[in-house]
Design an enzyme around this catalytic site. Structure first.
Site, PDB file in Angstrom:
ATOM      1  N   SER A 179       0.966  -1.071   0.007  1.00 50.93           N
ATOM      2  CA  SER A 179       0.006   0.046  -0.053  1.00 50.93           C
ATOM      3  C   SER A 179       0.911   1.129   0.170  1.00 50.93           C
ATOM      4  CB  SER A 179      -0.837  -0.137   1.312  1.00 50.93           C
ATOM      5  OG  SER A 179      -1.438   1.215   1.420  1.00 50.93           O
ATOM      6  N   TYR A 221      -1.815  -1.626  10.163  1.00 51.80           N
ATOM      7  CA  TYR A 221      -2.211  -1.586   9.101  1.00 51.80           C
ATOM      8  C   TYR A 221      -0.495  -1.301   8.029  1.00 51.80           C
ATOM      9  CZ  TYR A 221      -3.890  -1.084   4.108  1.00 51.80           C
ATOM     10  OH  TYR A 221      -4.028  -1.232   2.697  1.00 51.80           O
TER      11      TYR A 221
HETATM   12  N1  NAD Z   1      -8.557   0.145  -1.824  1.00 51.66           N
HETATM   13  C1  NAD Z   1      -7.478   0.835  -1.211  1.00 51.66           C
HETATM   14  O1  NAD Z   1      -7.525   2.319  -1.252  1.00 51.66           O
HETATM   15  C2  NAD Z   1      -6.451   0.237  -1.158  1.00 51.66           C
HETATM   16  C3  NAD Z   1      -5.072   0.825  -0.904  1.00 51.66           C
HETATM   17  C4  NAD Z   1      -3.811   0.440  -0.671  1.00 51.66           C
HETATM   18  C5  NAD Z   1      -3.515  -0.985  -0.740  1.00 51.66           C
HETATM   19  N2  NAD Z   1      -4.907  -1.535  -0.706  1.00 51.66           N
HETATM   20  C6  NAD Z   1      -4.896  -3.094  -0.718  1.00 51.66           C
HETATM   21  O2  NAD Z   1      -5.271  -3.737  -1.880  1.00 51.66           O
HETATM   22  C7  NAD Z   1      -5.707  -5.089  -1.579  1.00 51.66           C
HETATM   23  C8  NAD Z   1      -7.120  -5.392  -2.209  1.00 51.66           C
HETATM   24  O3  NAD Z   1      -7.974  -4.906  -1.641  1.00 51.66           O
HETATM   25  P1  NAD Z   1      -9.173  -3.953  -1.997  1.00 51.66           P
HETATM   26  O4  NAD Z   1      -8.944  -2.288  -1.891  1.00 51.66           O
HETATM   27  O5  NAD Z   1      -9.648  -4.316  -3.575  1.00 51.66           O
HETATM   28  O6  NAD Z   1     -10.212  -4.267  -1.043  1.00 51.66           O
HETATM   29  P2  NAD Z   1     -11.730  -5.171  -1.077  1.00 51.66           P
HETATM   30  O7  NAD Z   1     -12.320  -5.166   0.259  1.00 51.66           O
HETATM   31  O8  NAD Z   1     -12.740  -4.619  -2.136  1.00 51.66           O
HETATM   32  O9  NAD Z   1     -11.231  -6.717  -1.520  1.00 51.66           O
HETATM   33  C9  NAD Z   1     -10.395  -7.267  -0.580  1.00 51.66           C
HETATM   34  C10 NAD Z   1     -10.719  -8.731  -0.682  1.00 51.66           C
HETATM   35  O10 NAD Z   1     -10.028  -9.701   0.027  1.00 51.66           O
HETATM   36  C11 NAD Z   1     -10.778 -10.710   0.500  1.00 51.66           C
HETATM   37  N3  NAD Z   1     -10.210 -11.131   1.901  1.00 51.66           N
HETATM   38  C12 NAD Z   1     -10.224 -10.347   2.875  1.00 51.66           C
HETATM   39  N4  NAD Z   1      -9.785 -11.207   3.810  1.00 51.66           N
HETATM   40  C13 NAD Z   1      -9.375 -12.549   3.444  1.00 51.66           C
HETATM   41  C14 NAD Z   1      -8.985 -13.554   4.020  1.00 51.66           C
HETATM   42  N5  NAD Z   1      -8.608 -13.954   5.373  1.00 51.66           N
HETATM   43  N6  NAD Z   1      -8.801 -14.721   3.090  1.00 51.66           N
HETATM   44  C15 NAD Z   1      -9.293 -14.603   1.881  1.00 51.66           C
HETATM   45  N7  NAD Z   1      -9.813 -13.362   1.316  1.00 51.66           N
HETATM   46  C16 NAD Z   1      -9.963 -12.504   2.230  1.00 51.66           C
HETATM   47  C17 NAD Z   1     -12.084 -10.037   0.738  1.00 51.66           C
HETATM   48  O11 NAD Z   1     -13.136 -10.819   0.981  1.00 51.66           O
HETATM   49  C18 NAD Z   1     -12.034  -9.105  -0.558  1.00 51.66           C
HETATM   50  O12 NAD Z   1     -12.776  -9.844  -1.445  1.00 51.66           O
HETATM   51  C19 NAD Z   1      -5.681  -5.121  -0.048  1.00 51.66           C
HETATM   52  O13 NAD Z   1      -4.369  -5.787   0.210  1.00 51.66           O
HETATM   53  C20 NAD Z   1      -5.419  -3.929   0.360  1.00 51.66           C
HETATM   54  O14 NAD Z   1      -4.829  -3.703   1.698  1.00 51.66           O
HETATM   55  C21 NAD Z   1      -6.155  -1.192  -1.080  1.00 51.66           C
END
Ligand code: NAD
Length: 296
Positions: free
Chosen positions: A145, A158
């Site tokens: 991130s 986080y």
């Molecule tokens: N959205 C943002 O602004 C952002 C910014 C920086 C980093 N990220 C990172 O990007 C990645 C994707 O997140 P996103 O934003 O698409 O969020 P999201 O919540 O839309 O998707 C995350 C997915 O991970 C799944 N998940 C959560 N815990 C789990 C587990 N224990 N086992 C299996 N699956 C699991 C959830 O069910 C969900 O489908 C994450 O690692 C998040 O930390 C997101």
């Protein structure tokens, strides 16, 4: 890797957000998919979307699992090999968010986020690495991130997991470069991306009155900072993989915060404190009794 056509990609967190967007983008390019998530319903929706929105005859398999479960991840990797014959790409993308102060955070919440965001990435990397090597042309893509480059108050759990993913992936990339084994690694640092992460995040009650006024307001405010959509994020990630980049930043917010941390590697923290005070003018540090015992 210049093309994804005919390759096999394993993606965790494929039921939503960037994982789903990656699955759709790869399917459109003719890449076969092994999708995993703990959310069975969301995973089925991703499968439907692939079937209805892409014409490519790609093989898609799904697995409901928890990435923090080491045995389940290894069993899934073996199943991907059995069903697809090879695996070329693994996207360790599943993740969750947690907001709390260090002083008040529950160990249970810290363990929850470390198990998913850090151990999930380690499990996915180690379980798939032998298969990626066997493919002769493999790539590990681990999602950190912008908070893996830049720390913020209330985000210590986080921050810790995302800095750890960065260190783990950068060391892995160097080992793979030294081995010249045909496998590479990329660390992804998204800024704010419009996904479900905010809705599924845990916000500890101790944040109210400190950096936020209310949980509901905080979720709404966070979402306003999500300036890039998930499809665009997937495009940037796949471009980075094609170019074999070590680090991929997504969104102008990520570039700005990265620049700030590079120019002011420790002084940026004072700026964050200043900005936090301005954004939450009435918020104060919660008062703890000085004679309180540390909480186990
Ligand atoms: N959205 C943002 O602004 C952002 C910014 C920086 C980093 N990220 C990172 O990007 C990645 C994707 O997140 P996103 O934003 O698409 O969020 P999201 O919540 O839309 O998707 C995350 C997915 O991970 C799944 N998940 C959560 N815990 C789990 C587990 N224990 N086992 C299996 N699956 C699991 C959830 O069910 C969900 O489908 C994450 O690692 C998040 O930390 C997101």
């Amino acid at each position: 890797m210049k093309t994804f056509n005919g390759r096999v990609a394993a993606i965790t967190g494929a039921a939503s957000g960037m994982g789903r967007a990656l699955a759709l983008a790869l399917a459109r390019e003719g890449c076969h998919l092994a999708l995993a998530d703990k959310n069975a319903q969301g995973l089925a929706q991703t499968l439907d979307l692939i079937r209805t929105s892409t014409l490519s005859p790609v093989l898609v398999t799904t697995q409901v699992l928890d990435v923090s479960d080491r045995q389940a991840m290894y069993a899934w990797a073996a199943r991907c090999m059995a069903e697809h014959g090879e695996v070329n790409l693994v996207f360790n993308n599943a993740g969750v968010a947690l907001s709390s102060t260090v002083e008040a955070v529950d160990y249970a919440d810290l363990e929850w986020i470390v198990d998913i965001n850090f151990w999930g990435v380690v499990h996915g990397t180690k379980a798939f690495l032998p298969y990626l090597k066997a493919s002769g042309d493999g790539h590990v893509i681990n999602t950190s991130s912008v908070f893996g480059l830049f720390a913020q108050p209330g985000m210590s759990g986080y921050n810790a997991t995302k800095f750890a993913v960065r260190g783990f992936t950068e060391a892995l990339r160097q080992e793979l470069d030294l081995q010249r084994c045909g496998v590479s690694a990329t660390c992804v640092h998204p800024g704010g991306i419009r996904t479900d992460i905010c809705r599924s995040s845990r916000i500890d009650a101790n944040m109210t009155g400190f950096l936020i006024h209310s949980e509901q307001q905080a979720r709404a405010d966070f979402e306003k900072l999500f300036i890039t959509d998930a499809d665009q994020a997937a495009k940037v990630i796949l471009h980075g993989v094609r170019k074999n980049k070590r680090r991929v930043l997504i969104g102008r917010d990520a570039y700005f915060l990265d620049l700030l941390a590079r120019c002011l590697p420790s002084a940026y923290q004072a700026l964050v404190v200043f900005a936090s005070k301005r954004m939450a003018p009435k918020a104060r540090m919660p008062v703890f009794e000085t004679n309180d015992e540390p909480r186990l």
